[in-house]
Design a protein around this motif. Sequence first.
Motif, PDB file in Angstrom:
ATOM      1  N   MET A 511      38.868  19.003  76.135  1.00  0.00           N
ATOM      2  CA  MET A 511      40.005  18.347  75.503  1.00  0.00           C
ATOM      3  C   MET A 511      39.566  17.295  74.502  1.00  0.00           C
ATOM      4  O   MET A 511      38.564  16.600  74.695  1.00  0.00           O
ATOM      5  N   SER A 512      40.347  17.227  73.430  1.00  0.00           N
ATOM      6  CA  SER A 512      40.102  16.260  72.362  1.00  0.00           C
ATOM      7  C   SER A 512      41.336  15.391  72.208  1.00  0.00           C
ATOM      8  O   SER A 512      42.467  15.879  72.291  1.00  0.00           O
ATOM      9  N   GLY A 513      41.108  14.110  71.941  1.00  0.00           N
ATOM     10  CA  GLY A 513      42.225  13.190  71.779  1.00  0.00           C
ATOM     11  C   GLY A 513      42.852  13.229  70.408  1.00  0.00           C
ATOM     12  O   GLY A 513      43.894  12.600  70.184  1.00  0.00           O
ATOM     13  N   LEU A 529      44.464  19.649  72.713  1.00  0.00           N
ATOM     14  CA  LEU A 529      44.346  18.807  71.526  1.00  0.00           C
ATOM     15  C   LEU A 529      45.452  17.762  71.553  1.00  0.00           C
ATOM     16  O   LEU A 529      46.639  18.101  71.569  1.00  0.00           O
ATOM     17  N   GLY A 530      45.087  16.483  71.557  1.00  0.00           N
ATOM     18  CA  GLY A 530      46.054  15.408  71.656  1.00  0.00           C
ATOM     19  C   GLY A 530      46.922  15.251  70.423  1.00  0.00           C
ATOM     20  O   GLY A 530      46.422  15.176  69.300  1.00  0.00           O
ATOM     21  N   HIS A 542      51.548  14.144  73.916  1.00  0.00           N
ATOM     22  CA  HIS A 542      51.530  15.583  74.119  1.00  0.00           C
ATOM     23  C   HIS A 542      50.110  16.094  73.918  1.00  0.00           C
ATOM     24  O   HIS A 542      49.257  15.411  73.339  1.00  0.00           O
ATOM     25  N   PHE A 543      49.894  17.330  74.354  1.00  0.00           N
ATOM     26  CA  PHE A 543      48.657  18.051  74.045  1.00  0.00           C
ATOM     27  C   PHE A 543      49.013  19.466  73.634  1.00  0.00           C
ATOM     28  O   PHE A 543      49.839  20.123  74.283  1.00  0.00           O
ATOM     29  N   GLN A 544      48.408  19.932  72.548  1.00  0.00           N
ATOM     30  CA  GLN A 544      48.523  21.330  72.183  1.00  0.00           C
ATOM     31  C   GLN A 544      47.681  22.155  73.156  1.00  0.00           C
ATOM     32  O   GLN A 544      46.523  21.833  73.423  1.00  0.00           O
ATOM     33  N   ALA A 561      46.262  27.216  69.003  1.00  0.00           N
ATOM     34  CA  ALA A 561      47.284  26.545  69.812  1.00  0.00           C
ATOM     35  C   ALA A 561      48.512  27.426  69.968  1.00  0.00           C
ATOM     36  O   ALA A 561      48.904  28.145  69.049  1.00  0.00           O
ATOM     37  N   VAL A 562      49.139  27.351  71.146  1.00  0.00           N
ATOM     38  CA  VAL A 562      50.371  28.111  71.393  1.00  0.00           C
ATOM     39  C   VAL A 562      51.572  27.208  71.616  1.00  0.00           C
ATOM     40  O   VAL A 562      52.684  27.700  71.782  1.00  0.00           O
ATOM     41  N   GLY A 563      51.385  25.894  71.611  1.00  0.00           N
ATOM     42  CA  GLY A 563      52.520  24.999  71.759  1.00  0.00           C
ATOM     43  C   GLY A 563      52.093  23.630  72.226  1.00  0.00           C
ATOM     44  O   GLY A 563      51.045  23.462  72.855  1.00  0.00           O
ATOM     45  N   ALA A 564      52.905  22.621  71.889  1.00  0.00           N
ATOM     46  CA  ALA A 564      52.646  21.240  72.296  1.00  0.00           C
ATOM     47  C   ALA A 564      53.394  20.947  73.586  1.00  0.00           C
ATOM     48  O   ALA A 564      54.607  21.154  73.685  1.00  0.00           O
TER      49      ALA A 564
END
Length: 782
Positions: A511-513, A529-530, A542-544, A561-564
């Motif tokens: 995970m990345s901020g 992904l933050g 949120h996170f993607q 990504a498929v959604g936040a």
Amino acid sequence: MQALTWKDKLAGRVSEPLGREIDIFETEIGLRKQGKMEEKLFAETRLRRGVYGQRYDNGQRHDGIASQTLSYPSGELTKGPMTLWDAPGMQRIKIPYGVLTADQMEVLAEVAEEYSDAILHVTTRQDLQLHFVHVEDTPDIMRRLAAVGITTREACGNTVRNVTACPYAGVCGDESFDTTPYAQALTYFLLGHQDAQDFGRKFKIALSGCRQHACALVNMHDLGVIACRRPVPGNSDGREERGFEVYVGGGLGSVPHQAKLLLEFVPEGELLPTAQAVARVFARLGEKKNRQRARLKFLIARLGVEEFKRLVIEERARLPLDRRWTAFLPEGEGDLAGVDRPRKPGAPLGPGARPEGFEAWHKTNVRPQKQPGYAVVTVRLPLGDLTSRQMRGLANLARRFTGDTLTRPLGVAEAGAEAPRGPYGSVRATVEQNIALRWVPEAELPALYQELVALGLGMAGAGTIADITACPGTDTCKLGISSSRGLGAELSHHLAAREHDAAVAGLHIKMSGCFNACGQHHIADIGFLGVSRNVGGRRVPHFQLVVGGQWTENAGSYGLAVGAIPSKRIPEVVDRVTGLYTRERLAGESFQAFIRRIGKAALRTLVEDLLEVPPYEQDPGFYSDWGDPREYTIGDLGVGECAGEVVSPVHFGLAASEREAFEALLHLDQGRPEEAARLAYTAMLTAARTLVRLQYLDVSEEPDEIANEFRTRLVDTRLFADPYAGDKFAQYFLRVHSRSAAGGGGGGEMTAERAHRRIEEAQLFIEAAHACYDRMTQTRGA
């Protein structure tokens, strides 16, 4: 009598060139404090020595599984905007190819305890970082490290960063040969080299001993090499020569690029001059003005890999001869020695009673070496952290249980660099933020395990789904959007408490901020992904959710990504995704193959109900981040009738753009890159028009008008500019639009790789549109 300074105490133990450079930096600190040196110049010189500012609006540090708030070592901090002089920052320390000796570990423990918060952080580039360090203390830190063969030079800045390599090099049964001596030669040949000082951005190098594993992640580097062999040309006696496959132009960041094969075989004696030629071409032709497009990957995308290859070959042909190119190689047909060797005879693990927890630890944290009777032990460090006490303890264990420390003579390949010389040991930091102990006799594993448990380092699960990689995020990074470390600690605890079958246990979560991807979320089985969202006038972390990445094959593919998803719902998302994989995968089906088979539409449907955020009054917990009880917002934005009239259509418009980007992703999965690219462009158009309508309600749906109005009203006015990325994301949209008024294509055949990149750009543009709208509503509320 005046007390001796560290400079006095270490006289004769720090090389003259490196000592002189540290003295110069100490002088520059004084000049900057007196206002006699420009901040821009000082920033570059300190960054090249690994000295960063850091963030202070959070102040959370997460000690592995349990998070806790630590007080700043300096006491009370100045309120308001922090400068480098008001508060401590971060010191990055280069550990080339991750190799450490016991002596070095002890000094690292000392400086962490005396100058920071007594925590050492292992990074995904095999570096170490100290946080909460005062800039005035950094020269003494550098001197103490230099005395044991460690430098911070070019740990940051527009330079060749820490050279990374497989931590199992020399002891892995799958390698072509040990890449360690080559990593060392590259490190000190390029350190301070005149041809590596004029880059527009950073330059990252990795070496791998094989193609199939992920120990070095070659495909995501500016320059990556994989060890290989071939028959000696012109000989029929079966003899082979060593060499490397050379890849260029990889990188993660906001829009990842996979490295391209530059040369199929480079003989070992040509590795250094080839790297030098690549550096010279990059320095000469790479972007200098626009930092957002200054990485090597953009130069290769612009030129094409074949043209870049031609330029590199031409550059290599005109390089003046340098004896360092081959000085590290043995004469004749001798073999290259590695940097460590066994201290004790190897012995198998025999029968007998085992300490409690040993079997689970042995299953995940121990791997046999190719040398019989020895094993490599991975010490799992939650989120890459260990304390000074633990580092000292590991130094003692290294002396007792691991391979011997060698003091190798400084070869000619290193002699030209102003770099430390000295011993090399059997401890290595890994790209998964752990520590590997090599040459441990298998018979001594139970005793070593008990010692690790006593240090609080006996945790099983290394390399499993619970062994999560995370960047610093909002804890200390100025670019952090969401708390990657906070989520990482919670998720690690959540997953460690559950039973997983073998297929799920072997998955990787990263995970990345923020979009800079320091947590390497693109190459994880499940990545995060933050990002942030505005819900009812309040920000919500949120996170993607990113899926489809491939950790093996040296970072073989990147996910999308498929959604936040609200941060507080991420553990449930992981449970659902892994549960579905457990129930519905085919025999022997990898996670990547499973995702391709079911399609991202099914995955989106699986988590659709988790995308919603309850009203603040109903559940305020969603409006704070992991590890930080404060509300995740800069002030209360408020909700009123005016805001209601504006928010609703904007949210609808941005939601529509997200849907279009997701549909583009589905087309890419179905093998239709042209349609995927077209929809990604359409998604950007939708997001741009949504923002333009805040100022110009009657803007048409004509692409040229949308682009022109977007440029005039949001780009030229700097409203869309990100505080850190500037106009980078706006240029994604404008550049695609300019290529083709008919649909944003152009530039030749639309390949799957180009469409993948287009979707990445669209997703980032939409995130930037959300952030722009947040800033605009804050301004209105003020």
